[in-house]
Motif scaffolding. Sequence first.
Motif, PDB file in Angstrom:
ATOM      1  N   ALA A 150       0.840  -1.200   0.000  1.00 49.61           N
ATOM      2  CA  ALA A 150       0.000   0.000   0.000  1.00 49.61           C
ATOM      3  C   ALA A 150       0.876   1.251   0.000  1.00 49.61           C
ATOM      4  CB  ALA A 150      -0.929  -0.001   1.212  1.00 49.61           C
ATOM      5  N   SER A 151       1.955   1.231   0.786  1.00 52.13           N
ATOM      6  CA  SER A 151       2.882   2.363   0.808  1.00 52.13           C
ATOM      7  C   SER A 151       3.530   2.557  -0.556  1.00 52.13           C
ATOM      8  CB  SER A 151       3.967   2.133   1.865  1.00 52.13           C
ATOM      9  OG  SER A 151       3.404   2.005   3.151  1.00 52.13           O
ATOM     10  N   LEU A 152       3.897   1.460  -1.180  1.00 45.05           N
ATOM     11  CA  LEU A 152       4.502   1.531  -2.517  1.00 45.05           C
ATOM     12  C   LEU A 152       3.536   2.139  -3.531  1.00 45.05           C
ATOM     13  CD1 LEU A 152       7.051   0.736  -4.133  1.00 45.05           C
ATOM     14  CD2 LEU A 152       5.940  -1.447  -4.609  1.00 45.05           C
ATOM     15  N   MET A 153       2.280   1.767  -3.429  1.00 38.46           N
ATOM     16  CA  MET A 153       1.268   2.300  -4.330  1.00 38.46           C
ATOM     17  C   MET A 153       1.056   3.794  -4.085  1.00 38.46           C
ATOM     18  SD  MET A 153      -2.363   0.446  -5.131  1.00 38.46           S
ATOM     19  CE  MET A 153      -3.280   0.844  -6.623  1.00 38.46           C
ATOM     20  N   VAL A 154       1.003   4.200  -2.831  1.00 36.65           N
ATOM     21  CA  VAL A 154       0.824   5.613  -2.477  1.00 36.65           C
ATOM     22  C   VAL A 154       2.022   6.430  -2.956  1.00 36.65           C
ATOM     23  CG1 VAL A 154       0.740   7.232  -0.554  1.00 36.65           C
ATOM     24  CG2 VAL A 154      -0.729   5.211  -0.543  1.00 36.65           C
ATOM     25  N   ILE A 155       3.224   5.909  -2.764  1.00 40.04           N
ATOM     26  CA  ILE A 155       4.427   6.609  -3.227  1.00 40.04           C
ATOM     27  C   ILE A 155       4.367   6.832  -4.730  1.00 40.04           C
ATOM     28  CG2 ILE A 155       6.924   6.368  -3.569  1.00 40.04           C
ATOM     29  CD1 ILE A 155       6.988   4.945  -0.828  1.00 40.04           C
ATOM     30  N   SER A 156       3.955   5.805  -5.467  1.00 38.40           N
ATOM     31  CA  SER A 156       3.877   5.943  -6.929  1.00 38.40           C
ATOM     32  C   SER A 156       2.855   7.000  -7.326  1.00 38.40           C
ATOM     33  CB  SER A 156       3.528   4.594  -7.566  1.00 38.40           C
ATOM     34  OG  SER A 156       2.203   4.206  -7.275  1.00 38.40           O
ATOM     35  N   PHE A 157       1.729   7.068  -6.625  1.00 36.30           N
ATOM     36  CA  PHE A 157       0.710   8.084  -6.912  1.00 36.30           C
ATOM     37  C   PHE A 157       1.247   9.495  -6.651  1.00 36.30           C
ATOM     38  CE2 PHE A 157      -3.273   5.238  -6.121  1.00 36.30           C
ATOM     39  CZ  PHE A 157      -2.979   4.538  -7.275  1.00 36.30           C
ATOM     40  N   GLN A 181       3.856  10.653  -9.109  1.00 37.57           N
ATOM     41  CA  GLN A 181       3.200  11.011 -10.371  1.00 37.57           C
ATOM     42  C   GLN A 181       2.599  12.408 -10.290  1.00 37.57           C
ATOM     43  OE1 GLN A 181       1.135   6.885 -10.733  1.00 37.57           O
ATOM     44  NE2 GLN A 181       0.934   7.826 -12.742  1.00 37.57           N
ATOM     45  N   ALA A 182       2.082  12.774  -9.116  1.00 37.16           N
ATOM     46  CA  ALA A 182       1.489  14.098  -8.960  1.00 37.16           C
ATOM     47  C   ALA A 182       2.540  15.197  -8.989  1.00 37.16           C
ATOM     48  CB  ALA A 182       0.702  14.165  -7.650  1.00 37.16           C
ATOM     49  N   LEU A 183       3.784  14.870  -8.618  1.00 35.53           N
ATOM     50  CA  LEU A 183       4.830  15.883  -8.514  1.00 35.53           C
ATOM     51  C   LEU A 183       5.652  16.047  -9.785  1.00 35.53           C
ATOM     52  CD1 LEU A 183       6.191  15.092  -4.919  1.00 35.53           C
ATOM     53  CD2 LEU A 183       4.741  17.018  -5.604  1.00 35.53           C
ATOM     54  N   PHE A 184       5.905  14.943 -10.480  1.00 37.00           N
ATOM     55  CA  PHE A 184       6.802  14.985 -11.635  1.00 37.00           C
ATOM     56  C   PHE A 184       6.164  14.289 -12.828  1.00 37.00           C
ATOM     57  CE2 PHE A 184       9.370  14.513  -7.753  1.00 37.00           C
ATOM     58  CZ  PHE A 184      10.056  15.721  -7.769  1.00 37.00           C
ATOM     59  N   PHE A 185       6.540  14.754 -14.027  1.00 40.10           N
ATOM     60  CA  PHE A 185       6.114  14.034 -15.218  1.00 40.10           C
ATOM     61  C   PHE A 185       7.294  13.768 -16.132  1.00 40.10           C
ATOM     62  CE2 PHE A 185       4.953  13.910 -19.711  1.00 40.10           C
ATOM     63  CZ  PHE A 185       4.238  12.718 -19.702  1.00 40.10           C
ATOM     64  N   GLU A 219      -8.466  24.033 -10.232  1.00 35.51           N
ATOM     65  CA  GLU A 219      -7.245  24.266 -10.994  1.00 35.51           C
ATOM     66  C   GLU A 219      -6.134  23.317 -10.573  1.00 35.51           C
ATOM     67  OE1 GLU A 219      -5.653  27.964  -8.151  1.00 35.51           O
ATOM     68  OE2 GLU A 219      -6.125  28.293 -10.271  1.00 35.51           O
ATOM     69  N   ASN A 220      -6.256  22.759  -9.387  1.00 36.70           N
ATOM     70  CA  ASN A 220      -5.294  21.772  -8.897  1.00 36.70           C
ATOM     71  C   ASN A 220      -5.897  20.371  -8.869  1.00 36.70           C
ATOM     72  OD1 ASN A 220      -3.218  23.718  -8.333  1.00 36.70           O
ATOM     73  ND2 ASN A 220      -4.379  24.317  -6.493  1.00 36.70           N
ATOM     74  N   SER A 221      -6.805  20.090  -9.788  1.00 41.56           N
ATOM     75  CA  SER A 221      -7.529  18.816  -9.781  1.00 41.56           C
ATOM     76  C   SER A 221      -6.595  17.616  -9.902  1.00 41.56           C
ATOM     77  CB  SER A 221      -8.556  18.788 -10.914  1.00 41.56           C
ATOM     78  OG  SER A 221      -7.922  18.940 -12.170  1.00 41.56           O
ATOM     79  N   THR A 222      -5.502  17.760 -10.647  1.00 42.52           N
ATOM     80  CA  THR A 222      -4.563  16.649 -10.786  1.00 42.52           C
ATOM     81  C   THR A 222      -3.972  16.262  -9.439  1.00 42.52           C
ATOM     82  OG1 THR A 222      -3.986  17.282 -13.047  1.00 42.52           O
ATOM     83  CG2 THR A 222      -2.428  15.877 -11.873  1.00 42.52           C
ATOM     84  N   TYR A 223      -3.503  17.251  -8.693  1.00 38.94           N
ATOM     85  CA  TYR A 223      -2.951  16.979  -7.367  1.00 38.94           C
ATOM     86  C   TYR A 223      -4.017  16.390  -6.451  1.00 38.94           C
ATOM     87  CZ  TYR A 223       0.846  20.000  -8.950  1.00 38.94           C
ATOM     88  OH  TYR A 223       1.871  20.551  -9.666  1.00 38.94           O
ATOM     89  N   ILE A 224      -5.228  16.940  -6.531  1.00 39.19           N
ATOM     90  CA  ILE A 224      -6.305  16.482  -5.657  1.00 39.19           C
ATOM     91  C   ILE A 224      -6.635  15.020  -5.919  1.00 39.19           C
ATOM     92  CG2 ILE A 224      -8.754  16.764  -5.097  1.00 39.19           C
ATOM     93  CD1 ILE A 224      -8.414  19.755  -5.632  1.00 39.19           C
ATOM     94  N   ILE A 225      -6.723  14.646  -7.194  1.00 35.65           N
ATOM     95  CA  ILE A 225      -7.097  13.273  -7.538  1.00 35.65           C
ATOM     96  C   ILE A 225      -6.020  12.282  -7.099  1.00 35.65           C
ATOM     97  CG2 ILE A 225      -7.419  11.699  -9.494  1.00 35.65           C
ATOM     98  CD1 ILE A 225      -9.038  13.920 -10.838  1.00 35.65           C
ATOM     99  N   PHE A 226      -4.757  12.607  -7.344  1.00 37.09           N
ATOM    100  CA  PHE A 226      -3.691  11.691  -6.918  1.00 37.09           C
ATOM    101  C   PHE A 226      -3.602  11.608  -5.397  1.00 37.09           C
ATOM    102  CE2 PHE A 226      -1.889  12.131 -11.275  1.00 37.09           C
ATOM    103  CZ  PHE A 226      -1.710  10.784 -11.534  1.00 37.09           C
ATOM    104  N   ILE A 227      -3.785  12.739  -4.726  1.00 39.66           N
ATOM    105  CA  ILE A 227      -3.748  12.730  -3.258  1.00 39.66           C
ATOM    106  C   ILE A 227      -4.951  11.983  -2.694  1.00 39.66           C
ATOM    107  CG2 ILE A 227      -3.942  14.197  -1.206  1.00 39.66           C
ATOM    108  CD1 ILE A 227      -2.290  16.301  -2.734  1.00 39.66           C
ATOM    109  N   LEU A 228      -6.124  12.198  -3.295  1.00 37.63           N
ATOM    110  CA  LEU A 228      -7.326  11.487  -2.843  1.00 37.63           C
ATOM    111  C   LEU A 228      -7.172   9.983  -3.051  1.00 37.63           C
ATOM    112  CD1 LEU A 228     -10.190  11.554  -1.734  1.00 37.63           C
ATOM    113  CD2 LEU A 228     -11.018  12.003  -4.059  1.00 37.63           C
ATOM    114  N   GLY A 229      -6.610   9.602  -4.191  1.00 36.99           N
ATOM    115  CA  GLY A 229      -6.357   8.181  -4.429  1.00 36.99           C
ATOM    116  C   GLY A 229      -5.426   7.603  -3.387  1.00 36.99           C
TER     117      GLY A 229
END
Length: 420
Positions: free
Chosen positions: A89-96, A99-103, A166-176
């Motif tokens: 679960a931690s590994l999955m959260v880290i990956s999310f 992804q929210a920080l860098f592309f 305007e920050n929907s990308t961050y919100i969705i990854f953080i919510l996930g």
Amino acid sequence: MNENISKNSYVDKFSLNPVSSLFFAIAFLAVGYGMILTYVGVYLQNLGVNQAVIGFINASFFLGAIASSIFSQKIISSVGHIRSYATFASLMVISFLVQALFFNEYLWAFLRFLSGFAFYALLIIIESWLNEKSSQTHRGKVLAIYTIIFYLATAVGQLFLNIEDENSTYIIFILGSILILASVLFISLTKIKEPILKPFEKYSFPKLYNVVPLALIGSFFGGFFVGGFFTMLPIYVTLKYSSIEVVSLFMSFSIIAGLFSQWPIGLLSDRFGRRKLIAFSGFYIFISCLIFMFLPDSIFNTYLIGILFGFTIFSIYPLALARANDVVDENKDIVEISRALLFTYGLGSFIAPIFLGIGLSFYSEFIFIIFALLGLFLGFYSLSKKRVADDDMSVFVNMPVASGSIIVELDPRKDLDYKN
């Protein structure tokens, strides 16, 4: 007699109540999984990334799933279920969060691989626990509840895509990430005994094809349809309407249709046989694709095709698995064969985004052309196979839209007395 009734009541309560924490965990996990799986393709499309590259990035998730089915069970057995769940679960959260920080295309492909590996390892942990606490009598009931929760939670996850900010990308990854972590709360306090996991067994696919050819082909096609649906159809809808709301409703309607289709298709397949229902599904997909390609463009028609797809594509793998149970004799290991079919299903899910992504970069209707051709082939191929006698048929069993390699242990058909 009263003593027996009391004992049976105790068994019912004992079989279902202890696994309630697992059902809550899978609900939160599936919401986060369904939301991010759909959003990644849409987000990359909005960034202007080539569809072929998006296909490769999305395929990395299913490559991680395949790797998880081979390697994760050894990790889980080494450190235990609860520690493994927290780790993955931690590994999955880290990956999310990364992804929210860098592309970067390569970074995201790697992160999608990690999240796929972690997600399917989490499924293996939950499914093995469910199997541990499911008696032969209640295994079918537990699997049915598991399937319903997974479908509904995945559908709910699509609705979170409608967040307008305007920050929907961050919100969705953080919510996930929050949802994945919430599932850990239910697992970390559980008192369920940790089962022993068997190591991964190698499969001989040529040998398997000789035993259950229709089941093998059906599993692969089922994985291709579902993998392509989750990863590339949202991109198609985004290209057409540039609306995340349309994408989220399209996916939700499709998944709900897939849930409701399981029971009528199961009843029909028990009555008329898997061969005919797999053929019907193939021709149904073919006709649905043709209708959609010639229908006028409208949001309503897009929702309609989503419902039509959902009503069929999610049932092909369960039908293939039922076919295998019908034709395999009692001297063969149905669990081993079922795991091989699940592996083939994952292989189809992995190939679909790559193939469809390349085609979509050249022609917007490529997905429907391929789906139509594969559906037509599946229909005729199914009809070319022999019919199974009524006395040899097993019973159709519903399956979740995504599952780990332990799901076959929950299948009540592995018990010989479950056959008709």
